[in-house]
Write an enzyme that holds these catalytic residues in place. Structure first.
Site, mmCIF file in Angstrom:
data_model
loop_
_atom_site.group_PDB
_atom_site.id
_atom_site.type_symbol
_atom_site.label_atom_id
_atom_site.label_comp_id
_atom_site.label_asym_id
_atom_site.label_seq_id
_atom_site.Cartn_x
_atom_site.Cartn_y
_atom_site.Cartn_z
ATOM 1 C CE1 TYR A 202 -4.068 1.539 0.637
ATOM 2 C CE2 TYR A 202 -3.069 3.613 1.602
ATOM 3 C CZ TYR A 202 -3.956 2.690 1.069
ATOM 4 O OH TYR A 202 -4.695 3.807 0.886
ATOM 5 C CD GLN B 57 -11.747 2.190 -0.716
ATOM 6 O OE1 GLN B 57 -11.540 2.499 0.207
ATOM 7 N NE2 GLN B 57 -12.098 3.926 -1.472
ATOM 8 C CG ASN C 38 -6.694 6.852 6.111
ATOM 9 O OD1 ASN C 38 -6.739 5.583 5.879
ATOM 10 N ND2 ASN C 38 -6.753 8.020 4.930
ATOM 11 C CD GLN D 107 8.259 12.763 10.302
ATOM 12 O OE1 GLN D 107 7.660 11.699 10.328
ATOM 13 N NE2 GLN D 107 9.214 12.756 9.426
ATOM 14 C CG HIS E 293 3.564 12.542 7.220
ATOM 15 N ND1 HIS E 293 3.846 12.215 5.751
ATOM 16 C CD2 HIS E 293 5.427 12.688 7.737
ATOM 17 C CE1 HIS E 293 5.027 12.171 5.565
ATOM 18 N NE2 HIS E 293 5.314 12.349 6.890
ATOM 19 C CD GLU F 100 6.536 6.205 12.102
ATOM 20 O OE1 GLU F 100 6.563 6.024 10.469
ATOM 21 O OE2 GLU F 100 5.521 7.093 11.851
ATOM 22 C CG HIS F 101 10.167 8.546 13.001
ATOM 23 N ND1 HIS F 101 9.013 9.017 12.151
ATOM 24 C CD2 HIS F 101 10.785 7.743 11.972
ATOM 25 C CE1 HIS F 101 8.680 8.361 11.058
ATOM 26 N NE2 HIS F 101 9.387 7.934 11.138
ATOM 27 C CG ASP G 66 10.347 9.889 6.147
ATOM 28 O OD1 ASP G 66 10.892 9.031 7.432
ATOM 29 O OD2 ASP G 66 10.040 11.212 5.993
ATOM 30 C CD GLU H 266 2.343 -31.181 27.019
ATOM 31 O OE1 GLU H 266 2.626 -30.243 27.690
ATOM 32 O OE2 GLU H 266 2.169 -31.863 26.238
ATOM 33 C CG HIS I 24 1.878 -36.789 20.773
ATOM 34 N ND1 HIS I 24 0.022 -36.346 20.775
ATOM 35 C CD2 HIS I 24 1.907 -35.146 20.622
ATOM 36 C CE1 HIS I 24 0.027 -35.164 19.928
ATOM 37 N NE2 HIS I 24 1.243 -34.834 20.229
#
Length: 431
Positions: free
Chosen positions: A127, A189, A212, A260, A263, A321-322, A357, A411, A416
């Site tokens: 994306y 979508q 977003n 930043q 944005h 994030e940064h 970036d 167990e 097994h």
């Protein structure tokens, strides 16, 4: 009104509020709208996708061949821009090739060899955000690690342009990444189409890329559905936290914050310092630089703390994030060693987030919304899966059968235990 938040004056709830992400990201109405879009695309396929895209994007999805637009881009873009894109692509490729994980083989006991090998995903959906300008750099940061990992099928989506076609820089970046076509569709979508397929858009194994709040919500929702894809990480609206002291350059700090903040309204920019004077000067610079550039910027939060150690504690609590440590290089390097929660750290005043970036080499697709507490950014590893392989000699199989059967019965798993014992000749098969 005091523009600086005094961390020491806040109780636990106040500190939580000071570091809170926007409430709109948790908006119930938005989440329900995203859920509705996903359900319609999943159930209605191409026709439903086109109806939603025409309503939201103003155009039906279109598959655009990259080659003609890339040729035009070489003619349209300045030579310096073409060279800069090439340099960025080469740096990204070099970094991710050098950091590919290696296969490992370990003989845990004599005769038992356990291996870990890495296999590329069969497909991935990338994306690429649109908005004010399509982010060609994001395409480089997503596609090159995928190519290095060996993913065969990459499906790229990006919101349609008002005038149609592909942005020249996006087309050129796609050419460098071996992308033959790009679908012009965005939003929840697009994520739904990548997740479950729609028309010629085939479903993918993993969806990667920032977006977003709608895109971030869609990624999280499709990953939770049966048969849905994996996702890279929560990569929503951008975040930057800067640690500064009295000697930091307020102009540089302000410039980084605004890089930043531009944005969008959901972006998060914070500056933390034990010195209130530098915080006030940074806020003044933010106002002055923003006014000079025009446009809309997300607001800056300034937090005064007790000392630089507490500044790191705040950063680790926020998990940005940064994270920019805008101090003298040596001091910044020492402080960075205490950081445990950050998508990317920029050490010293020369290390601008903008370099990360575009052309430093590591991907700028990084965890947001506090996800840096448990994950890192996109790498070639994002597009690989680990497969374990076990090999036993006949003697090792016999020797390990008894201990394995004991563990299985602890167990309560008799089948097994018998599957282990039959290899030691202690149990006979039923005929």
């Amino acid at each position: 009104m005091n523009r600086v938040i005094d961390w020491s004056a806040l109780d636990a709830q106040g500190r939580k509020a000071a570091l809170a992400r926007p409430e709109r990201r948790e908006d119930g109405a938005m989440q329900e709208a995203v859920r509705d879009i996903i359900a319609k695309v999943r159930g209605g396929g191409w026709d439903a996708l086109c109806e939603i895209a025409e309503r939201i994007d103003g155009a039906a999805p279109e598959r655009l061949a990259v080659a003609p637009y890339a040729e035009q881009a070489r003619a349209q873009l300045p030579a310096q821009a073409v060279a800069a894109i090439e340099m960025a692509a080469e740096n990204i490729r070099r970094f991710h090739e050098a950091t590919l994980p290696a296969p490992v083989s370990v003989e845990t006991v004599p005769g038992l060899t356990v291996e870990k090998r890495w296999a590329p995903l069969g497909s991935a959906g990338l994306y690429v955000p649109g908005g004010k300008a399509p982010l060609f750099s994001t395409l480089l940061m997503l596609a090159i690690p995928a190519r290095v990992a060996g993913v065969e099928r990459l499906t790229v989506v990006t919101p349609p342009r008002a005038g149609g076609g592909l942005d020249p820089a996006v087309a050129l970046a796609a050419k460098y990444c071996g992308i033959e076509a790009i679908w012009t569709i965005g939003g929840a979508q697009a994520v739904a189409a990548l997740a479950f397929g729609a028309g010629e858009i085939e479903a993918v194994d993993r969806i990667c890329g920032p977006g977003n709040a709608w895109v971030a919500a869609a990624k999280a929702q499709v990953a939770s559905l049966p048969g849905g894809p994996g996702i890279d990480l929560p990569a929503g609206p951008s975040e930057l936290l800067v640690i500064a002291d009295k000697d930091s350059d307020p102009a540089r700090v302000a410039a980084d914050l605004l890089s930043q903040a531009e944005h969008g309204a959901d972006a998060q920019v914070l500056v933390v310092s034990p010195d209130e004077g530098i915080l006030e000067r940074v806020l003044d610079e933010v106002d002055a630089q923003a006014a000079a550039m025009g446009g809309n910027f997300a607001p800056t939060r300034a937090i005064r703390c007790a000392d630089l150690g507490e500044a790191v504690a705040i950063a680790n609590a926020y998990a940005p994030e940064h994270l920019s440590i805008a101090l003298e290089d040596g001091q910044a390097a020492r402080l960075a060693e205490s950081v445990t929660n950050a998508g990317a750290i920029f050490v010293g005043e020369g290390a601008a987030e903008s370099f990360g970036d575009y052309l430093a080499g590591s991907s700028h697709v990084l965890p947001t919304d506090g996800a840096a507490r448990y994950t890192g950014g996109v790498t070639a590893l994002t597009y690989l899966k680990a497969i374990s392989v076990q090999r036993l000699t006949t003697e090792a199989s016999r020797r390990l059968a008894g201990p394995a059967a004991i563990l299985a019965r602890l167990e309560g798993l008799e089948a097994h235990a018998r599957a282990a014992e039959i290899r030691a000749g202690e149990k006979e098969g039923v005929r």
